[in-house]
Structures are given as C-alpha cells and as structure tokens.
Design a protein around this motif. Structure first.
Motif, PDB file in Angstrom:
ATOM      1  N   UNK A 157       0.835  -1.211   0.000  1.00  0.00           N
ATOM      2  CA  UNK A 157       0.000   0.000   0.000  1.00  0.00           C
ATOM      3  C   UNK A 157       0.867   1.257   0.000  1.00  0.00           C
ATOM      4  N   UNK A 158       1.908   1.277   0.825  1.00  0.00           N
ATOM      5  CA  UNK A 158       2.801   2.442   0.848  1.00  0.00           C
ATOM      6  C   UNK A 158       3.580   2.566  -0.463  1.00  0.00           C
ATOM      7  N   UNK A 159       3.932   1.429  -1.065  1.00  0.00           N
ATOM      8  CA  UNK A 159       4.634   1.453  -2.355  1.00  0.00           C
ATOM      9  C   UNK A 159       3.719   2.000  -3.451  1.00  0.00           C
ATOM     10  N   UNK A 160       2.426   1.611  -3.410  1.00  0.00           N
ATOM     11  CA  UNK A 160       1.442   2.148  -4.368  1.00  0.00           C
ATOM     12  C   UNK A 160       1.342   3.660  -4.188  1.00  0.00           C
ATOM     13  N   UNK A 161       1.296   4.101  -2.933  1.00  0.00           N
ATOM     14  CA  UNK A 161       1.201   5.529  -2.652  1.00  0.00           C
ATOM     15  C   UNK A 161       2.404   6.288  -3.200  1.00  0.00           C
ATOM     16  N   UNK A 162       3.600   5.769  -2.954  1.00  0.00           N
ATOM     17  CA  UNK A 162       4.815   6.421  -3.465  1.00  0.00           C
ATOM     18  C   UNK A 162       4.746   6.581  -4.974  1.00  0.00           C
ATOM     19  N   UNK A 163       4.328   5.514  -5.645  1.00  0.00           N
ATOM     20  CA  UNK A 163       4.251   5.563  -7.108  1.00  0.00           C
ATOM     21  C   UNK A 163       3.159   6.528  -7.579  1.00  0.00           C
ATOM     22  N   UNK A 164       1.940   6.373  -7.021  1.00  0.00           N
ATOM     23  CA  UNK A 164       0.796   7.164  -7.497  1.00  0.00           C
ATOM     24  C   UNK A 164       0.960   8.654  -7.221  1.00  0.00           C
ATOM     25  N   UNK A 165       1.517   8.972  -6.048  1.00  0.00           N
ATOM     26  CA  UNK A 165       1.692  10.376  -5.680  1.00  0.00           C
ATOM     27  C   UNK A 165       2.590  11.084  -6.702  1.00  0.00           C
TER      28      UNK A 165
END
Length: 238
Positions: free
Chosen positions: A155-163
C-alpha cells in the motif's frame, strides 16, 4: 475469452466467470453510490474511464514490482483479471486531511501530512465498514500478520508511485482506498480498482476536486471531472 455466468454484482462492477477457473471478467458500470449505498445515481461514462484508468495504472504498478490482478483489457468496459478471494480489509492511505479523517478528528481539509497515514476498515456493508486495527483483523481472522505486513508494504509502495505519477499530471493525491486479494495459490495481489471513485484527486493549482466527492457533495460537473482526469492520464500516455 468467453464470458460465462455472472458471479457477482457490486455497487460499481459485475463479475463473470470464464472458461479459465483462475480468470474472471470485470464489467464496469456507470452506477454511482455514496455513504454506503444510501445515495445512488449515475455518472455517465464512469465505467469506461474507471476501467481504462485502472488498467493503465495497474500495468505501471506491475512494472514497478507490485503484483496486481490485471490480465488484459477486453473492451472499453471489460477487463480479464485473476480470480481472487478478496481480503476483507479496505486499506486507506492518506497524504492530506480530507473527508472522514477531517470530520472524525475535527481538523480542516487540506492539511499536508509529514508522512502518509494508513488505516483499515472491515469490509462489511451490514456493519458500515467500521474502522479496525491490526489486532482486530487478527482476532477476526481476516488476515495473518504476514499478510497484513505485506499489504501495508504494498500500500505504501502504491502511494509512493501514485503520488509521483499524479503530481506529473498536475494532480495532488489526497487519499485513496485499495483492496487486495489472494490468488488460488495464496499470493497477495492488488485488486479492485484505482479511479476517481476510489481516490481523492485535487487539481494541484486550483484544488478543484476531480473525483467522486463531486457526486457525494452535489458539486456538479461530475462527468467533466472524471473526463479531465482521464484526459491528463492519456496525455501522459501519449
């Protein structure tokens, strides 16, 4: 790929079996709901936008090392995905205060956090998707500690990418909801969708809302907002 019997119909999607027991077809609808289904409506063209946007981002996330359920897009509204059993946890990542966070803790919207927050909701419509923590999830046997740790990491990796991705097309990623599923062999993968239905997206300059809050709060121009996100997304692609 052949579409067989309907297995499930949710608020925004229908799911159909295929000749492959490990693959299902997701058909995105234009139906819109808010407040756990209390408010209902239609956002014309939403299904097409959410389908294409989800597939575009899932492929990028796969390339970034995050496993997803995506197999292939079949049409504007239909996509083949790996059949998964959904882990009954909604995972919410927040970068900026908004929505239920602002209301729950009595803070104004628009506060940029020093670090992203994560929270879990128990995915249960009858109970209104209550907020829970890791210990509750373990007690209810919704997931193992290893699965919870992996889900948080993804979830945090998705956030890093999406942000970073959204910033590149002039959008602030305020918060978003993810769902994860387990494939037949028990592998945890990102499932469901990534769209203006599941993300809060604000224009970085005007802070105009480009997401489902326009529907929730009767702000108007809902279709225009979804189309604007898609236009920027595909502009990036082209």
């Amino acid at each position: 790929m052949q579409k067989l019997e309907q297995l499930y119909e949710g608020k925004a999607k229908k799911v159909f079996a295929t000749e492959d027991p490990n693959v299902v077809i997701v058909d995105y609808k234009d139906d819109a709901t808010a407040f756990n289904g209390v408010k209902k409506g239609t956002i014309t063209g939403k299904g097409v936008i959410n389908n294409k946007m989800t597939n575009h981002l899932m492929q990028k996330l796969e390339a970034a090392g995050i496993p997803t359920h995506f197999v292939e897009q079949l049409s504007d509204r239909e996509t083949a995905v790996k059949k998964v059993s959904i882990v009954p946890l909604e995972v919410i990542i927040r970068n900026i205060s908004a929505g239920s966070f602002a209301k729950r803790y009595g803070v104004e919207e628009g506060i940029l956090f020093d670090a992203p927050t994560i929270e879990f909701s128990y995915k249960n419509d009858d109970l209104g998707d209550p907020l829970i923590n890791d210990y509750h999830a373990l007690a209810l046997k919704l997931a193992t500690q290893e699965e919870i740790d992996l889900i948080k990491k993804y979830a945090f990796a998705v956030n890093d990418f999406l942000k970073t991705f959204m910033k590149g097309i002039g959008i602030d990623l305020v918060d978003f909801k993810l769902e994860f599923g387990k494939t037949a062999d028990g592998t945890i993968v990102l499932a469901d969708e990534i769209s203006p239905d599941t993300c809060r997206l604000w224009d970085e300059k005007t802070h105009e809302k480009l997401d489902k809050d326009r529907f929730r709060r009767d702000l108007g121009n809902v279709e225009d907002a979804y189309e604007e996100v898609m236009r920027r997304l595909m502009g990036e692609q082209g």
